[in-house]
Design a protein around this motif. Structure first.
Motif, PDB file in Angstrom:
ATOM      1  N   SER A  63      36.333   7.914  -4.979  1.00  0.00           N
ATOM      2  CA  SER A  63      35.511   9.104  -4.763  1.00  0.00           C
ATOM      3  C   SER A  63      36.337  10.363  -5.004  1.00  0.00           C
ATOM      4  O   SER A  63      37.528  10.410  -4.708  1.00  0.00           O
ATOM      5  CB  SER A  63      34.967   9.130  -3.339  1.00  0.00           C
ATOM      6  OG  SER A  63      34.308  10.350  -3.072  1.00  0.00           O
ATOM      7  N   GLU A  94      27.643  11.454  -6.117  1.00  0.00           N
ATOM      8  CA  GLU A  94      28.105  10.072  -5.985  1.00  0.00           C
ATOM      9  C   GLU A  94      27.108   9.215  -5.213  1.00  0.00           C
ATOM     10  O   GLU A  94      26.905   8.036  -5.549  1.00  0.00           O
ATOM     11  CB  GLU A  94      29.479  10.051  -5.310  1.00  0.00           C
ATOM     12  CG  GLU A  94      30.585  10.615  -6.197  1.00  0.00           C
ATOM     13  CD  GLU A  94      31.940  10.670  -5.524  1.00  0.00           C
ATOM     14  OE1 GLU A  94      32.937  10.916  -6.227  1.00  0.00           O
ATOM     15  OE2 GLU A  94      32.003  10.481  -4.289  1.00  0.00           O
ATOM     16  N   ARG A  95      26.478   9.778  -4.220  1.00  0.00           N
ATOM     17  CA  ARG A  95      25.469   9.015  -3.478  1.00  0.00           C
ATOM     18  C   ARG A  95      24.291   8.659  -4.380  1.00  0.00           C
ATOM     19  O   ARG A  95      23.757   7.540  -4.326  1.00  0.00           O
ATOM     20  CB  ARG A  95      24.979   9.816  -2.272  1.00  0.00           C
ATOM     21  CG  ARG A  95      25.988   9.870  -1.135  1.00  0.00           C
ATOM     22  CD  ARG A  95      25.499  10.721   0.011  1.00  0.00           C
ATOM     23  NE  ARG A  95      24.302  10.180   0.645  1.00  0.00           N
ATOM     24  CZ  ARG A  95      23.663  10.788   1.653  1.00  0.00           C
ATOM     25  NH1 ARG A  95      24.120  11.949   2.126  1.00  0.00           N
ATOM     26  NH2 ARG A  95      22.591  10.237   2.178  1.00  0.00           N
ATOM     27  N   CYS A 149      25.320   5.931  -6.733  1.00  0.00           N
ATOM     28  CA  CYS A 149      25.450   4.683  -5.984  1.00  0.00           C
ATOM     29  C   CYS A 149      24.112   3.974  -5.847  1.00  0.00           C
ATOM     30  O   CYS A 149      24.000   2.773  -6.128  1.00  0.00           O
ATOM     31  CB  CYS A 149      26.048   4.963  -4.602  1.00  0.00           C
ATOM     32  SG  CYS A 149      26.101   3.517  -3.515  1.00  0.00           S
ATOM     33  N   GLU A 150      23.081   4.700  -5.462  1.00  0.00           N
ATOM     34  CA  GLU A 150      21.809   4.027  -5.219  1.00  0.00           C
ATOM     35  C   GLU A 150      21.042   3.703  -6.501  1.00  0.00           C
ATOM     36  O   GLU A 150      20.278   2.742  -6.546  1.00  0.00           O
ATOM     37  CB  GLU A 150      20.931   4.869  -4.291  1.00  0.00           C
ATOM     38  CG  GLU A 150      20.543   6.231  -4.829  1.00  0.00           C
ATOM     39  CD  GLU A 150      19.872   7.092  -3.773  1.00  0.00           C
ATOM     40  OE1 GLU A 150      18.913   6.614  -3.147  1.00  0.00           O
ATOM     41  OE2 GLU A 150      20.319   8.239  -3.574  1.00  0.00           O
ATOM     42  N   PHE A 160      30.085   1.774  -6.370  1.00  0.00           N
ATOM     43  CA  PHE A 160      30.641   2.018  -5.032  1.00  0.00           C
ATOM     44  C   PHE A 160      31.826   2.974  -5.167  1.00  0.00           C
ATOM     45  O   PHE A 160      32.772   2.702  -5.911  1.00  0.00           O
ATOM     46  CB  PHE A 160      31.093   0.713  -4.387  1.00  0.00           C
ATOM     47  CG  PHE A 160      31.628   0.891  -3.006  1.00  0.00           C
ATOM     48  CD1 PHE A 160      30.767   0.992  -1.925  1.00  0.00           C
ATOM     49  CD2 PHE A 160      32.993   0.988  -2.773  1.00  0.00           C
ATOM     50  CE1 PHE A 160      31.260   1.168  -0.634  1.00  0.00           C
ATOM     51  CE2 PHE A 160      33.499   1.164  -1.490  1.00  0.00           C
ATOM     52  CZ  PHE A 160      32.623   1.264  -0.425  1.00  0.00           C
ATOM     53  N   HIS A 179      34.386   7.560  -0.015  1.00  0.00           N
ATOM     54  CA  HIS A 179      33.253   8.439   0.299  1.00  0.00           C
ATOM     55  C   HIS A 179      32.893   8.271   1.765  1.00  0.00           C
ATOM     56  O   HIS A 179      32.823   7.150   2.278  1.00  0.00           O
ATOM     57  CB  HIS A 179      32.071   8.090  -0.594  1.00  0.00           C
ATOM     58  CG  HIS A 179      30.976   9.118  -0.598  1.00  0.00           C
ATOM     59  ND1 HIS A 179      30.149   9.340   0.482  1.00  0.00           N
ATOM     60  CD2 HIS A 179      30.589   9.998  -1.558  1.00  0.00           C
ATOM     61  CE1 HIS A 179      29.290  10.305   0.181  1.00  0.00           C
ATOM     62  NE2 HIS A 179      29.539  10.718  -1.061  1.00  0.00           N
ATOM     63  N   LEU A 223      28.294   6.838   2.172  1.00  0.00           N
ATOM     64  CA  LEU A 223      27.683   6.317   0.954  1.00  0.00           C
ATOM     65  C   LEU A 223      26.377   5.587   1.271  1.00  0.00           C
ATOM     66  O   LEU A 223      26.186   4.417   0.936  1.00  0.00           O
ATOM     67  CB  LEU A 223      28.664   5.402   0.227  1.00  0.00           C
ATOM     68  CG  LEU A 223      28.508   5.311  -1.301  1.00  0.00           C
ATOM     69  CD1 LEU A 223      28.634   6.684  -1.936  1.00  0.00           C
ATOM     70  CD2 LEU A 223      29.542   4.365  -1.884  1.00  0.00           C
ATOM     71  N   TYR A 239      18.552  -1.768  -8.694  1.00  0.00           N
ATOM     72  CA  TYR A 239      19.015  -0.426  -9.041  1.00  0.00           C
ATOM     73  C   TYR A 239      18.113   0.141 -10.141  1.00  0.00           C
ATOM     74  O   TYR A 239      18.105  -0.362 -11.269  1.00  0.00           O
ATOM     75  CB  TYR A 239      20.468  -0.466  -9.506  1.00  0.00           C
ATOM     76  CG  TYR A 239      21.417  -0.968  -8.436  1.00  0.00           C
ATOM     77  CD1 TYR A 239      21.634  -0.226  -7.277  1.00  0.00           C
ATOM     78  CD2 TYR A 239      22.077  -2.180  -8.576  1.00  0.00           C
ATOM     79  CE1 TYR A 239      22.484  -0.679  -6.283  1.00  0.00           C
ATOM     80  CE2 TYR A 239      22.942  -2.639  -7.595  1.00  0.00           C
ATOM     81  CZ  TYR A 239      23.137  -1.889  -6.444  1.00  0.00           C
ATOM     82  OH  TYR A 239      23.980  -2.336  -5.457  1.00  0.00           O
ATOM     83  N   GLU A 252      25.853  -5.538  -0.215  1.00  0.00           N
ATOM     84  CA  GLU A 252      25.517  -4.114  -0.248  1.00  0.00           C
ATOM     85  C   GLU A 252      24.387  -3.808   0.730  1.00  0.00           C
ATOM     86  O   GLU A 252      24.398  -2.806   1.433  1.00  0.00           O
ATOM     87  CB  GLU A 252      25.126  -3.692  -1.667  1.00  0.00           C
ATOM     88  CG  GLU A 252      24.652  -2.243  -1.812  1.00  0.00           C
ATOM     89  CD  GLU A 252      25.713  -1.200  -1.544  1.00  0.00           C
ATOM     90  OE1 GLU A 252      25.387  -0.001  -1.549  1.00  0.00           O
ATOM     91  OE2 GLU A 252      26.890  -1.566  -1.307  1.00  0.00           O
TER      92      GLU A 252
END
Length: 466
Positions: free
Chosen positions: A93, A105-106, A109-110, A115, A119, A122, A134, A147
């Motif tokens: 991160s 970044e969040r 990530c989703e 990852f 962070h 997250l 995803y 996850e």
């Protein structure tokens, strides 16, 4: 610049290539690795860059994390690319160095499953924990069980003397659906964590299954108060990809309508700002002025809010002399009647001054860390505006200044926008004076838009900044 490039050249396993700025919109491109990306990020920070953008691209055989860095004082944009394993995408991160990466970044990530090690939170920003795949990965890539377990195990912990309060999600007090998790100790706020995404429309996913032309209406929904700026940013980016040069008359029409839209947005901002401070009278006056603009733009675009007026190579239809006369009358009205009234009604009001002066002061260094642009950055005294820094359309032919503040916080936000409206009127007058007869669409614009392979980074000055 050479010293910076040499410094990057000393980083192990870092590929540095020079790019064609006119074609690509950036000057250098780096390909980093998972091991040297922290050093790359730190070097950009030490050199005074800000994180302009961050995104992810799924090439199936790899995931590319793409970072764009820009500088407030030097016309230098750099693209850094880090490839990660799509089977187990992990990356350090950079949110501890550039806080604006916290949300970027969040989101990555989703939507892509990357990852970001280090962070601090997250968790999902837009989606819910029950999502099973995803959304922006090619094919249906399922969220692995570990996850899901990580997300389900995340809890907000309270200390002995603190508690958490949910503010929202609601609309009326925040001018958009927003939720804030507030950590309290008695009546004092210790921390405030904004929770975004209640109006996320998944524009990226829609862009995957629409043609370039079909996506045009989407740009009017990205900011319903600034549709013209998003229209302009999108069509000029595609034109750069295709090498299309719009006629001069079309460019001036674009500038006039975009600046009218900018004034319209700033007026609404002023009205809502004053209403939130307890002054409702200005709200009624600014809506009166704003209606004048909406009438003008409706006459040429057919819309009053979510405009879709620009086209690749020009504009949807030409303007007439009635449009020009109404625009000139509006400019005259604002200059002779309205700005003076706002000065007497608002700027000299002691209650307004006491509630805004030295409140929410942002330093230039903090602005850089958060990647701030627009009025928020200009409140620090830095004259940074993409219409001047990186001119597009015909803004390089316009004579106007960039209003700045005196680092006095919220009061600068008001005064900058008032002066920016004055500059927009000046730009509109110049564009109207230069509006000579001619076509409003370029010749030989292909019916089927198919740009050559490659990428382009293009930016415009929106109502809130870059």
């Amino acid at each position: 610049m050479n010293d910076l490039i040499n410094k990057f050249g000393s980083i192990a396993d870092l590929e540095v290539t020079e790019a064609d700025y006119q074609a690509r919109g950036y000057h250098y491109a780096f390909r980093a690795t998972g091991k040297n990306i922290p050093e790359v990020i730190k070097t950009f920070d030490e050199a005074g860059f800000y994180l302009e953008d961050m995104l992810c691209v799924d090439w199936v055989e790899r995931l590319d994390l793409v970072y764009f860095f820009f500088h407030y004082d030097h016309m230098l944009r750099v693209k850094a690319v880090l490839s990660v394993d799509p089977g187990k995408p992990v990356c350090p991160s950079c949110s501890d160095i550039f806080p604006n990466a916290y949300y970027l970044e969040r989101e990555i990530c989703e939507f892509f499953g990357v990852f970001f090690e280090g962070h601090r939170n997250l968790t999902y920003l837009f989606l819910h924990n029950a999502i099973d795949h995803y959304p922006l990965r090619k094919g249906r890539i399922l969220v692995p069980p570990e996850e899901k377990a990580r997300l389900d195990s995340y809890t907000v912990t309270e200390a002995d003397d603190t508690f958490f309060v949910n503010m929202g999600p609601q609309h009326p007090s925040t001018h958009g659906v927003l939720r804030i998790i507030v950590k309290m100790e008695g009546e004092y706020i210790l921390e405030a964590e904004p929770v975004l995404g209640y109006l996320h429309r998944m524009q990226e996913k829609m862009g995957e299954n629409r043609t370039y032309a079909q996506f045009l209406p989407n740009t009017g929904r990205m900011d319903y108060l600034g549709a013209m700026s998003f229209n302009l940013g999108y069509v000029t980016a595609v034109e750069k990809l295709l090498g299309i040069v719009p006629p001069e008359r079309a460019e001036y029409i674009r500038i006039i309508t975009t600046e009218l839209n900018r004034v319209s947005s700033h007026l609404l901002w002023v009205g809502a700002y004053l209403a939130d401070l307890g002054a409702l009278t200005p709200f009624l006056f600014v809506f009166d002025d704003r209606e004048q603009i909406l009438d003008i733009l409706e006459g040429v675009t057919g819309s009053r809010l979510t405009y879709c007026y620009f086209r690749f190579g020009g504009v949807m239809n030409d303007v007439d002399e009635a449009f020009a006369e109404k625009t000139r009358a509006f400019v005259q009205r604002m200059r002779t009647e309205r700005f003076g009234m706002y000065e007497r009604l608002i700027a000299g009001n002691p209650i307004f001054i006491s509630r805004t002066r030295d409140v929410g002061v942002v330093t230039r260094e903090r602005a850089r860390k958060y990647g701030l642009t627009g009025p928020a950055l200009r409140s620090t005294g830095h004259a940074f505006d993409m219409r001047k820094v990186e001119p597009y359309s015909l803004y390089d032919k316009m004579e106007f200044s960039i209003p700045t503040g005196q680092a006095r916080g919220a009061i600068d936000m008001y005064q900058i926008r008032i002066r920016e409206m004055e500059m927009s009127l000046r730009i509109i007058e110049q564009a109207l004076a230069a509006l000579a007869d001619g076509p409003v669409m370029a010749e030989k614009v292909p019916k089927k838009i198919k740009p050559p392979l490659g990428d382009v980074y293009h930016t415009v000055e929106m109502l809130w900044g870059e």
